[in-house]
Design a protein around this motif. Structure first.
Motif, PDB file in Angstrom:
ATOM      1  N   ALA A   1     -18.908  -4.139  -2.866  1.00 24.16           N
ATOM      2  CA  ALA A   1     -18.361  -3.719  -2.783  1.00 24.16           C
ATOM      3  C   ALA A   1     -18.180  -2.413  -3.291  1.00 24.16           C
ATOM      4  O   ALA A   1     -18.021  -1.199  -1.839  1.00 24.16           O
ATOM      5  N   MET A   2     -17.753  -1.836  -4.248  1.00 27.39           N
ATOM      6  CA  MET A   2     -18.780  -0.750  -4.483  1.00 27.39           C
ATOM      7  C   MET A   2     -18.979  -0.129  -5.154  1.00 27.39           C
ATOM      8  O   MET A   2     -19.349   1.180  -4.337  1.00 27.39           O
ATOM      9  N   LEU A   3     -20.530  -0.936  -4.190  1.00 29.10           N
ATOM     10  CA  LEU A   3     -21.465  -0.179  -4.203  1.00 29.10           C
ATOM     11  C   LEU A   3     -21.635  -0.452  -2.614  1.00 29.10           C
ATOM     12  O   LEU A   3     -22.177   0.977  -2.257  1.00 29.10           O
ATOM     13  N   THR A   4     -21.409  -0.734  -1.574  1.00 33.48           N
ATOM     14  CA  THR A   4     -21.865  -0.993  -0.410  1.00 33.48           C
ATOM     15  C   THR A   4     -20.642  -0.300   0.898  1.00 33.48           C
ATOM     16  O   THR A   4     -20.960   0.320   1.576  1.00 33.48           O
ATOM     17  N   HIS A   5     -18.975  -0.701   0.213  1.00 32.68           N
ATOM     18  CA  HIS A   5     -18.323  -0.372   0.727  1.00 32.68           C
ATOM     19  C   HIS A   5     -16.898   0.305   0.281  1.00 32.68           C
ATOM     20  O   HIS A   5     -16.108   0.268  -0.032  1.00 32.68           O
ATOM     21  N   PRO A   6     -17.647   1.451  -0.523  1.00 38.45           N
ATOM     22  CA  PRO A   6     -17.024   2.310  -1.296  1.00 38.45           C
ATOM     23  C   PRO A   6     -16.109   2.629  -0.445  1.00 38.45           C
ATOM     24  O   PRO A   6     -14.534   2.206  -1.168  1.00 38.45           O
ATOM     25  N   GLU A   7     -15.006   3.178   0.681  1.00 41.45           N
ATOM     26  CA  GLU A   7     -14.340   4.081   1.443  1.00 41.45           C
ATOM     27  C   GLU A   7     -13.354   2.701   2.033  1.00 41.45           C
ATOM     28  O   GLU A   7     -12.465   2.903   1.385  1.00 41.45           O
ATOM     29  N   ALA A   8     -14.171   1.356   2.408  1.00 38.31           N
ATOM     30  CA  ALA A   8     -13.384   0.562   2.070  1.00 38.31           C
ATOM     31  C   ALA A   8     -12.065  -0.160   1.342  1.00 38.31           C
ATOM     32  O   ALA A   8     -11.468   0.141   1.590  1.00 38.31           O
ATOM     33  N   LEU A   9     -13.452  -0.848   0.150  1.00 39.94           N
ATOM     34  CA  LEU A   9     -12.298  -0.518  -1.247  1.00 39.94           C
ATOM     35  C   LEU A   9     -11.374   0.497  -1.457  1.00 39.94           C
ATOM     36  O   LEU A   9     -10.420  -0.012  -1.694  1.00 39.94           O
ATOM     37  N   ALA A  10     -11.801   1.609  -1.538  1.00 42.33           N
ATOM     38  CA  ALA A  10     -10.868   2.316  -1.888  1.00 42.33           C
ATOM     39  C   ALA A  10      -9.665   2.731  -1.111  1.00 42.33           C
ATOM     40  O   ALA A  10      -8.641   2.992  -1.762  1.00 42.33           O
ATOM     41  N   SER A  11      -9.935   2.229  -0.136  1.00 45.06           N
ATOM     42  CA  SER A  11      -8.952   2.365   1.170  1.00 45.06           C
ATOM     43  C   SER A  11      -7.716   1.142   0.620  1.00 45.06           C
ATOM     44  O   SER A  11      -7.081   1.611   0.276  1.00 45.06           O
ATOM     45  N   ALA A  12      -8.745   0.087   0.515  1.00 47.72           N
ATOM     46  CA  ALA A  12      -7.906  -1.111   0.449  1.00 47.72           C
ATOM     47  C   ALA A  12      -6.794  -0.868  -0.775  1.00 47.72           C
ATOM     48  O   ALA A  12      -5.799  -1.749  -1.339  1.00 47.72           O
ATOM     49  N   LEU A  13      -7.664  -0.426  -2.238  1.00 46.83           N
ATOM     50  CA  LEU A  13      -7.495  -0.768  -3.348  1.00 46.83           C
ATOM     51  C   LEU A  13      -5.567   0.521  -3.830  1.00 46.83           C
ATOM     52  O   LEU A  13      -4.519   0.355  -4.225  1.00 46.83           O
ATOM     53  N   LEU A  14      -5.386   1.731  -2.424  1.00 39.88           N
ATOM     54  CA  LEU A  14      -4.803   2.204  -2.146  1.00 39.88           C
ATOM     55  C   LEU A  14      -3.689   1.821  -1.659  1.00 39.88           C
ATOM     56  O   LEU A  14      -2.690   1.301  -2.550  1.00 39.88           O
ATOM     57  N   THR A  15      -3.776   0.568  -0.893  1.00 42.12           N
ATOM     58  CA  THR A  15      -2.957   0.447  -0.084  1.00 42.12           C
ATOM     59  C   THR A  15      -2.873  -0.911  -0.851  1.00 42.12           C
ATOM     60  O   THR A  15      -0.937  -1.011  -1.392  1.00 42.12           O
ATOM     61  N   ALA A  16      -2.937  -1.129  -2.122  1.00 46.73           N
ATOM     62  CA  ALA A  16      -2.445  -2.286  -2.868  1.00 46.73           C
ATOM     63  C   ALA A  16      -1.827  -1.669  -4.220  1.00 46.73           C
ATOM     64  O   ALA A  16      -0.567  -2.245  -4.207  1.00 46.73           O
ATOM     65  N   ALA A  17      -1.733  -0.122  -4.209  1.00 46.87           N
ATOM     66  CA  ALA A  17      -0.958   0.329  -4.977  1.00 46.87           C
ATOM     67  C   ALA A  17       0.298   0.562  -5.235  1.00 46.87           C
ATOM     68  O   ALA A  17       1.006   1.322  -5.237  1.00 46.87           O
ATOM     69  N   VAL A  18       0.444   1.416  -3.714  1.00 48.00           N
ATOM     70  CA  VAL A  18       1.213   1.632  -3.025  1.00 48.00           C
ATOM     71  C   VAL A  18       2.903   0.814  -2.469  1.00 48.00           C
ATOM     72  O   VAL A  18       2.454  -1.020  -2.304  1.00 48.00           O
ATOM     73  N   ASP A  19       3.934   1.018  -3.270  1.00 38.69           N
ATOM     74  CA  ASP A  19       5.313   0.295  -3.202  1.00 38.69           C
ATOM     75  C   ASP A  19       5.896  -0.147  -2.243  1.00 38.69           C
ATOM     76  O   ASP A  19       6.029   1.459  -1.853  1.00 38.69           O
TER      77      ASP A  19
END
Length: 73
Positions: free
Chosen positions: A55-73
């Motif tokens: 996903a880092m290569l094929t869906h970077p925007e979707a993965l970045a969004s998921a990581l930001l969601t995962a990091a928010v308290d």
């Protein structure tokens, strides 16, 4: 100074927040394996994202969004 031991008495008992990102289209590893790994964490925030194992290569925007969601308290 760099050779002095560090004393961290609560390090092994700390319960830091945990998150886990599941990739919906990942065929490289069975979903059950990922769920078993997430179950080993203490109350993880589980976030799902579109994308395969690469996903880092094929869906970077979707993965970045998921990581930001995962990091928010």
């Amino acid at each position: 100074m760099l050779a002095e031991p560090i004393f961290l008495p609560r390090f092994w008992t700390a319960q830091p927040p945990a998150s886990y990102v599941f990739l919906r289209d990942d065929n490289g590893v069975p979903a059950e394996f990922y769920r078993e790994m997430a179950d080993k964490l203490s109350e993880p925030r589980i976030v799902e994202s579109d994308g395969p194992h690469e996903a880092m290569l094929t869906h970077p925007e979707a993965l970045a969004s998921a990581l930001l969601t995962a990091a928010v308290d």
